[in-house]
Design a protein around this motif. Structure first.
Motif, PDB file in Angstrom:
ATOM      1  N   SER A 609       0.827  -1.201   0.000  1.00 17.00           N
ATOM      2  CA  SER A 609       0.000   0.000   0.000  1.00 17.00           C
ATOM      3  C   SER A 609       0.868   1.261   0.000  1.00 17.00           C
ATOM      4  CB  SER A 609      -0.908   0.001   1.220  1.00 17.00           C
ATOM      5  OG  SER A 609      -0.117  -0.013   2.388  1.00 17.00           O
ATOM      6  N   GLU A 742     -12.087  -1.653  -0.557  1.00 13.45           N
ATOM      7  CA  GLU A 742     -12.487  -2.815  -1.323  1.00 13.45           C
ATOM      8  C   GLU A 742     -13.509  -2.383  -2.355  1.00 13.45           C
ATOM      9  OE1 GLU A 742     -12.898  -5.712   2.074  1.00 13.45           O
ATOM     10  OE2 GLU A 742     -13.580  -6.917   0.368  1.00 13.45           O
ATOM     11  N   VAL A 747      -9.161  -5.345  -3.631  1.00  9.45           N
ATOM     12  CA  VAL A 747      -8.552  -4.256  -2.879  1.00  9.45           C
ATOM     13  C   VAL A 747      -8.011  -3.183  -3.839  1.00  9.45           C
ATOM     14  CG1 VAL A 747      -6.300  -5.377  -2.783  1.00  9.45           C
ATOM     15  CG2 VAL A 747      -6.889  -3.715  -1.068  1.00  9.45           C
ATOM     16  N   TYR A 762      -5.773  -7.172   4.497  1.00  7.90           N
ATOM     17  CA  TYR A 762      -5.963  -7.384   3.060  1.00  7.90           C
ATOM     18  C   TYR A 762      -4.930  -8.352   2.472  1.00  7.90           C
ATOM     19  CZ  TYR A 762      -8.998  -3.241   3.200  1.00  7.90           C
ATOM     20  OH  TYR A 762      -9.981  -2.358   3.476  1.00  7.90           O
ATOM     21  N   HIS A 765      -6.420 -10.365  -0.160  1.00  9.14           N
ATOM     22  CA  HIS A 765      -6.681  -9.588  -1.379  1.00  9.14           C
ATOM     23  C   HIS A 765      -5.418  -9.439  -2.215  1.00  9.14           C
ATOM     24  CE1 HIS A 765      -9.945  -8.483   1.316  1.00  9.14           C
ATOM     25  NE2 HIS A 765     -10.651  -8.204   0.231  1.00  9.14           N
TER      26      HIS A 765
END
Ligand code: ADP
Length: 862
Positions: A609, A742, A747, A762, A765
């Motif tokens: 991320s 989401e 994601v 996540y 994901h």
């Protein structure tokens, strides 16, 4: 046993003095190596190993390289960390009685090499010396190519490792008594070559260099280095500059782990410049500037005054776009004055180099005027010190022709009018040639032979050539036959002979005199070395400052300010390198606020991320600010950090044979032991390399330690969600997270930092994004649901944290001991399998491995 021949005996005698070097032994047109040297060199250089009779019963191994192509072989050896002793014939073989006299004229080593591939144009080539005296460590550094000399006290061996790594020293000169353990560690960590020198008393010739250095240990360290250079280089070291004393705490300390991790001068993976901070920043126009840029990145400042001085000048350059562009154009014509000064002292410049020197100096008056016009105190003070060395420009202008040859031994270097003597010889030579052209005409008329010509060759000199068919036209007795060709005869006359000797004598004298005049000129240039070095310093500084301005303007950086209270505030900050690589529009800027009450940011959020990008961007912003460059943000107010520590990434330290986890712990220790309240610590996913409980326990203990005992500004990213509860306990710790959402079950990373803890990991994901098989993902979701519903039945999080004084109680929270009585609880076996499932690192598995793993787990459950 038969004795060796006198020549081999001579070889062995010389070799005994250069045991740790390859001895290049000059034999006619070759450099030969014998015995072990020959065997080793033939392998390293991939050249044929032969042998020769040396008087003993067995033939002697031998290999050699032609002297005219030796440079390439020497470079290869130096590049691999070896030393090469060049042994020349020092008397004319024709005059020699017995074996020709031979001497080593230079020892070339990784730290003393002056040219070739081993020398990076944009990097310094340092040789170091270290002296340990009364538990104090003295360090001296010299760059022989530029003449720069530095010295410093180094508090600990750890700092010494950092310093040697950071300046990239290639060779260290020490005493034989130096600690073998330290020697080994330095060798392993920094891949340096070692040399030994015991003499530590400075000679009068060099004492002027250490006038400013009062400490005896440092004086000895410098003297050791200079003795070594003098002994091995056997030539003038007139370009060595006065030794500068520096102190480690005058600069922002970043240890070698962190320098690597932050990819300041090279990337971790490719080990190349591309993708590093220096790659982004290097808009310098001169090699000197590029070297200084690297030095500045290696040693950011801690003095606010000095930082502001640089920042203000960057601001001035930004405000004067056209002047800056003109300055950049002028700099393009400025040659590497620092290295040129070194080569002048060493005696290996040619006339082209001197012409480039002249061209560089010709730019200075205009540069001076331009810098002066920028109208700031700093620019004015620099402009005042810019010295165009006009006398030198004028001498060079008078002396050297526009396009001289590379070699300095064949004439055609010196301009007409520079030397009366040379003009005289040239007059004779040119006149003589004119006379010969006229003679050719006269002879044609006299004899009526139109094809008669006068030519020249090295063996017979000047001659009159007449074709066979015309021979009968020559008057008897006037022409002396010299050479017979198939179709022609060549003759000389007494007149022609006389002129020939005049011309040839003049030409020989011209070549000799031109060489002498060039050497004289070189000596004259030598006297300008200190002024050229000072000029080089100022120009390289200006070059780096214009480089900062150019990058800052192009990339929309902002001028940082510095907060006295140690607060950090960045608005819309960006990672400079990621932003450049990905296209500025796509990069999501982020704020960072760390006040007195927010010392530790605990960063959660899914893998991928942007947690580590965020952490690095804060560190790089701090470094950019402290080297005096603008920063990638809308607004930035920063503390001046004393040290930066990082634990990012998982690069195995294969060289020193340490596992990933050990490296992780060493890096963490380094931070924990050395950081102060004015430091910046970045810990990325600490504890990942061991089991969950182990890792989490360590991570929590480290956070608590930093909170209680250090108070450094700390960015701590973690995938242990459980740690977010620490916010309730630790006064200056705050949770932030990288937002992800989401969408249609998938994601989406927003790369946006928000207050508070992430809602979930996540992980599954991300596994989905990595396209693991659908069945596997579905099953993982099922297991996760089950796991989460079970965990909700556990003790509330906050209560556990309150019990942190009792480690056993803390661990019980993580369902290590399931409540046996409850029928719905998984059995110990099931629990173990769940744990195994939890610890699987899906991102590092192939789909097939994942299927296999799942299959095994299922089998255990059945
Ligand atoms: P994490 O540490 O959370 O696993 P990284 O910091 O390695 O994630 O980031 C993963 C990738 O996400 C980066 O390589 C980059 O391409 C992208 N990324 C990270 N931060 C940003 C951002 N602020 N804006 C745009 N892309 C970003």
């Amino acid at each position: 046993m038969a004795a060796y021949t006198p020549m081999i005996q001579q070889y062995l005698k010389i070799k005994a003095e250069y045991k740790d070097a390859f001895l290049f032994f000059r034999l006619g047109d070759f450099y030969e190596m014998f015995f072990e040297d020959a065997i080793n060199a033939s392998q390293v250089l991939e050249i044929t190993l032969t042998s020769r009779d040396g008087g003993s019963e067995e033939r002697i191994p031998m290999c050699g390289v032609p002297h005219h192509s030796a440079a390439g072989y020497i470079e290869q050896l130096i590049d691999k960390g070896y030393k090469v002793a060049i042994c020349e014939q020092t008397e004319d073989p024709k005059q020699a009685k017995g074996v020709v006299r031979r001497e080593v004229v230079q020892l070339i080593t990784p730290g003393t090499v002056m040219d070739g591939k081993a020398i990076e144009e944009k990097e310094n080539n340092y040789i170091a010396s270290v002296t340990v005296s009364d538990a104090r460590i003295g360090l001296a550094l010299t760059d022989l190519t530029t003449g720069e000399n530095l010295t410093a006290f180094i508090p600990t061996f750890h700092d010494l490792l950092n310093e040697i790594y950071s300046v990239g020293a290639k060779e260290i000169v020490i005493s034989e008594n130096f600690s073998k353990e330290w020697e080994k560690q330095l060798k392993d960590r920094c891949q340096v070559t070692f040399s030994y020198e015991e003499e530590t008393k400075i000679t009068s010739e060099f004492s002027i260099l250490i006038e400013e250095i009062k400490d005896e240990c440092l004086q000895q360290t410098v003297a050791r280095l200079i003795h070594y250079l003098k002994r091995t280089q056997k030539r003038s070291l007139d370009h060595l500059q006065a030794v500068q004393l520096y102190e480690l705490d005058e600069t922002l300390k970043i240890d070698f782990f962190s320098k690597k991790n932050l990819e300041l001068t090279e990337t971790i993976r490719a080990k190349g410049k591309k993708g590093s901070l220096i790659w982004l920043l290097d808009e310098t126009k001169t090699a000197m500037g590029a070297r200084l840029l690297k030095q500045w990145i290696d040693k950011p400042l801690v003095s606010e005054k000095k930082i502001e001085e640089r920042l203000n000048m960057v601001e001035t350059f930004i405000g004067h776009y056209f002047e800056r562009e003109d300055f950049r154009t002028l700099l393009k014509e400025v040659y590497d004055l620092e290295r040129l000064a070194g080569r002048v002292a060493f005696g290996n410049v040619n006339a082209r180099d001197l012409n480039q020197l002249k061209k560089s100096l010709e730019q200075v008056p205009e540069i001076k005027e331009l810098i002066e016009s920028l109208n700031s105190d700093y620019s004015k003070s620099i402009a005042k010190r810019l010295d165009p060395c006009e006398e030198l420009t004028s001498i060079l202008g008078q002396a050297i022709v526009e396009e001289p040859p590379l070699t300095i031994k064949e004439g055609n270097i010196i301009k007409d009018g520079y030397s009366g003597k040379l003009d005289e010889y040239r007059y004779i030579s040119r006149n003589g040639k004119q006379w010969i052209a006229e003679l050719e005409q006269q002879e044609r008329q006299k004899t009526g032979i139109k094809s008669l010509k006068i030519g020249y060759n090295r063996v017979f000199g000047y001659y009159i050539e007449v074709t066979r068919a015309n021979l009968h036209l020559l008057a008897e007795g006037q022409y002396e036959r010299k050479q017979t060709l198939t179709n022609a005869e060549r003759f000389v006359t007494p007149d022609l002979k006389e002129k020939e000797s005049l011309i040839l004598e003049a030409e020989e004298k011209i070549v000799g005199l031109e060489y002498d005049l060039f050497v004289e000129l070189r000596e004259k240039v030598k006297t300008f070395i200190p002024r050229l070095q000072e000029l080089a310093k100022l120009l390289s500084e200006l070059d780096v400052l214009q480089c900062f301005a150019t990058v800052s303007e192009k990339r929309h950086y902002t001028k940082p300010s510095f907060s006295k209270a140690g607060e950090l505030f960045i608005k819309d900050g960006r990672h400079p390198v990621v932003e450049k690589v990905m296209d500025a529009q796509e990069y999501v800027p982020n704020d960072c606020t760390m006040s007195e009450y927010r010392n530790i940011l605990l960063i959660t959020g899914p893998n991928m991320s942007g947690k580590s990008t965020y952490m690095r961007q804060i560190a790089l912003t701090a470094i950019l600010a402290q080297i005096g460059c603008f920063v990638p943000a809308e607004e930035a107010s920063l503390p001046i950090f004393d040290q930066i520590f990082t634990r990012i990434g998982a690069a195995d330290d294969l060289i020193s044979g340490q596992s990933t986890f050990m490296v992780e712990m060493l890096e963490a220790k380094n931070a924990i032991v050395h950081a102060t309240g004015r430091s910046l610590i970045l810990f990325d996913e600490i504890g990942r390399g061991t089991s969950t409980y182990d890792g989490m326990a360590l991570a929590q203990a480290m956070i608590e330690y930093i909170h209680e005992h250090i108070g450094a500004k700390t960015l701590f990213s973690t995938h242990y969600h459980e740690l977010t509860v620490l916010e309730a306990e630790l006064k200056t710790l705050k949770n932030v997270h990288v937002q992800a959402i989401e969408e249609h079950g998938k994601v989406v990373f927003l790369h946006k930092i928000e207050e508070g803890a992430a809602d979930k990991s996540y992980g599954i994901h991300v596994a989905e994004l990595a396209e693991l098989p659908d069945v596997l993902i579905a099953r993982a979701k099922e297991i996760l649901d089950h796991f989460e519903s079970e965990s909700k039945k556990e003790t509330p999080v906050t209560e556990v944290v309150k019990e942190t004084k009792e480690p056993e109680a803390q661990l019980s929270f993580f369902t290590e001991e399931p409540v046996k009585q409850k029928a719905s609880q998984p059995s110990k076996k099931e629990q173990a399998i769940l744990e195994q499932l939890k610890s699987i690192n899906l991102l590092e598995m192939t789909p097939l491995d994942a299927m296999n793993e799942l299959y095994q787990l299922q089998k255990k459950l059945k």
